[in-house]
Design a protein around this motif. Sequence first.
Motif, mmCIF file in Angstrom:
data_model
loop_
_atom_site.group_PDB
_atom_site.id
_atom_site.type_symbol
_atom_site.label_atom_id
_atom_site.label_comp_id
_atom_site.label_asym_id
_atom_site.label_seq_id
_atom_site.Cartn_x
_atom_site.Cartn_y
_atom_site.Cartn_z
ATOM 1 N N PRO A 96 -88.510 -11.535 19.585
ATOM 2 C CA PRO A 96 -88.208 -12.389 20.744
ATOM 3 C C PRO A 96 -87.501 -11.621 21.861
ATOM 4 O O PRO A 96 -86.764 -10.669 21.617
ATOM 5 N N ASN A 97 -87.769 -12.061 23.080
ATOM 6 C CA ASN A 97 -87.111 -11.529 24.284
ATOM 7 C C ASN A 97 -87.466 -10.076 24.579
ATOM 8 O O ASN A 97 -86.701 -9.361 25.219
ATOM 9 N N THR A 98 -88.647 -9.633 24.123
ATOM 10 C CA THR A 98 -89.105 -8.278 24.446
ATOM 11 C C THR A 98 -90.453 -8.322 25.160
ATOM 12 O O THR A 98 -91.240 -7.380 25.075
ATOM 13 N N ALA A 99 -90.718 -9.398 25.893
ATOM 14 C CA ALA A 99 -91.928 -9.538 26.713
ATOM 15 C C ALA A 99 -93.205 -9.387 25.875
ATOM 16 O O ALA A 99 -94.184 -8.781 26.315
ATOM 17 N N GLU A 100 -93.186 -9.937 24.644
ATOM 18 C CA GLU A 100 -94.341 -9.880 23.745
ATOM 19 C C GLU A 100 -94.774 -8.454 23.430
ATOM 20 O O GLU A 100 -95.943 -8.196 23.105
ATOM 21 N N SER A 101 -93.855 -7.505 23.524
ATOM 22 C CA SER A 101 -94.185 -6.098 23.275
ATOM 23 C C SER A 101 -94.526 -5.886 21.806
ATOM 24 O O SER A 101 -93.894 -6.448 20.909
ATOM 25 N N HIS A 102 -95.536 -5.056 21.540
ATOM 26 C CA HIS A 102 -95.967 -4.781 20.177
ATOM 27 C C HIS A 102 -95.251 -3.597 19.555
ATOM 28 O O HIS A 102 -95.342 -3.371 18.348
ATOM 29 N N SER A 103 -94.569 -2.799 20.366
ATOM 30 C CA SER A 103 -93.825 -1.651 19.832
ATOM 31 C C SER A 103 -92.623 -1.409 20.730
ATOM 32 O O SER A 103 -92.781 -1.112 21.912
ATOM 33 N N VAL A 104 -91.436 -1.575 20.182
ATOM 34 C CA VAL A 104 -90.224 -1.449 20.988
ATOM 35 C C VAL A 104 -89.100 -0.811 20.175
ATOM 36 O O VAL A 104 -89.143 -0.747 18.943
ATOM 37 N N GLN A 105 -88.104 -0.342 20.891
ATOM 38 C CA GLN A 105 -86.831 0.050 20.293
ATOM 39 C C GLN A 105 -85.740 -0.828 20.899
ATOM 40 O O GLN A 105 -85.742 -1.071 22.110
ATOM 41 N N ILE A 106 -84.831 -1.301 20.042
ATOM 42 C CA ILE A 106 -83.665 -2.044 20.534
ATOM 43 C C ILE A 106 -82.413 -1.305 20.069
ATOM 44 O O ILE A 106 -82.208 -1.111 18.872
ATOM 45 N N ILE A 107 -81.611 -0.867 21.018
ATOM 46 C CA ILE A 107 -80.344 -0.212 20.709
ATOM 47 C C ILE A 107 -79.228 -1.256 20.752
ATOM 48 O O ILE A 107 -79.127 -2.026 21.714
ATOM 49 N N ILE A 108 -78.404 -1.285 19.705
ATOM 50 C CA ILE A 108 -77.234 -2.175 19.690
ATOM 51 C C ILE A 108 -75.993 -1.288 19.743
ATOM 52 O O ILE A 108 -75.563 -0.747 18.722
ATOM 53 N N PRO A 109 -75.414 -1.063 20.929
ATOM 54 C CA PRO A 109 -74.252 -0.170 21.041
ATOM 55 C C PRO A 109 -73.098 -0.634 20.169
ATOM 56 O O PRO A 109 -72.890 -1.828 19.955
ATOM 57 N N GLN A 110 -72.324 0.344 19.699
ATOM 58 C CA GLN A 110 -71.265 0.052 18.739
ATOM 59 C C GLN A 110 -70.252 -0.950 19.255
ATOM 60 O O GLN A 110 -69.743 -1.774 18.503
ATOM 61 N N LYS A 111 -69.932 -0.912 20.549
ATOM 62 C CA LYS A 111 -68.916 -1.830 21.080
ATOM 63 C C LYS A 111 -69.352 -3.280 21.003
ATOM 64 O O LYS A 111 -68.514 -4.187 20.962
ATOM 65 N N GLN A 112 -70.677 -3.510 21.010
ATOM 66 C CA GLN A 112 -71.172 -4.879 20.926
ATOM 67 C C GLN A 112 -70.931 -5.476 19.546
ATOM 68 O O GLN A 112 -70.994 -6.684 19.363
#
Length: 400
Positions: free
Chosen positions: A277-293
Amino acid sequence: MDVEYDVIVLGTGLKECILSGLLSVDRLKVLHMDRNDYYGGDCTSLNLNQLWKRFKGEETPPAQLGASRDYNVDMVPKFMMANGALVRVLIHTGVTKYMSFKAVDGSYVFNKGKIHKVPSTDMEALKSPLMGLFEKRRAGKFFLKYGLDDNTIDFIGHAVALHRDDSYLAEPAIDTLYAESVSRFQGGSPYIYPLYGLGELPQGFARLSAVYGGTYMLSKPECKVEFDDEGKVCGVTSEGETAKCKKVVCDPSYLSDKVKKVGKVYRAIAILSHPIPNTAESHSVQIIIPQKQLSRTSDMQGKFIAFVSAQAETDNPETELKPGIDLLGPVDELFIDTYDRYEPTNDSSSDNCFISTSYDATTHFESTVMDVLSLYTKITGKTVDLSVDLSAASAAEDDV
C-alpha cells in the motif's frame, strides 16, 4: 581431487563465486566445492516448494499460491545500485552477457507514520510532502549541511545516502552513489534487479570461472581444510580424498574456528496478493525505515514477495520486524528467518585462509563487493580496475 590447485574455494555464495571467477580469469588453477547440491549457499533463491520445506517442513503449499516454479525467493534479498560496485564487476568480467535485469520501480521512506516516495527529479522534490516550502529551499543547499531539520537529515541520510545508522553525522561528507545511480535508467529508482532472482548472480560468476578452466564439485560433504606443520593450508579433504592447494577461500561456515560472531539479522518473508500500500501500485520497491522513526540504533530494511530486514537489537524478531510488516497490508503467508553474522579472526597472511564476512542487512550490494575486492587484493596483491563503460549494461523498464 588428485590435482594440486592454486586456490580451492569452499561454498558457492555470491562472494565466493565472484572470487572464483576473478581468480580463474587470472589463470589461477581453481577448484570450487560446495557441500550443497545447488549454487548460491546462503544467498540462494528458492522456489515455493523449497521455501515451504525450509520453513514449514513437509507441508504442501496451498494451491492458491500458484505454481512453485513461478517463485524465486531470495534468502539474502538485496537490490543492485545501478552505478554501484557490483554492476561494475559484472561489466568488468563480462558476466552481464549471461543475465537480464529490470529497473526497480521506486524507492520509498517511512516518515511520521506514512510512506513517501524518495524524490528522484526536481519536480518530485517540489511536490514531495517530506519537506515544507522553506525546507525545500534549504535542502537545495544540503551539501553545505547547514540548517536542515531532523526529518530532512533523516530521510536524506538513510533513504538517499543509504547509511544504516546515524554514526555518519559525525563523519566528513562523502559522495553518494544515489544521484549517479538514479540517472542510469528511467523509473525514478537507483536500483536494478536480476529478472530471475539473485540466485542468478552466483551462477553467472560460476559460469565465468568454468569458461576459464575452473573446476566445480557440488554435493561434497565435510570439506575439511588441512594444514601443514607450520599452520598453513595445504589441501581440502572430502569423502576420503584430499585435493592439495596453496590457498583456501571460503565462507565462515567452513572454518568456524577462525571466525567470531558479530551480530544477527532478522528477516520476514511475506507473500502478498497485492502491491505494498501507498507505493503507487509499484511492483518492485524499497522502503527505508530510518532508525529515529522507531527509536532504534540501526535502520530496518512482489503474487508479490515482500522482505522486511533488520539488524537484530533484541531477542524478539517478531517485535523488531513488526513496524515493517505493518506497512505491507494483508499478508497471505509469513515466514520469519534469523541468521548469525560472522567475520574472520585469522591472519590470512599466516595461514593462507581467506574467509568472507557474513551478509549484512543492507538492501544493496556495496558492502558485499567491498569485502570481495579486499579479499581479492589479499589473495593476489592486485586490485580490480572498476573504471568500466557503464553503457555495457542495461535494464528492462517493463515488469516481468
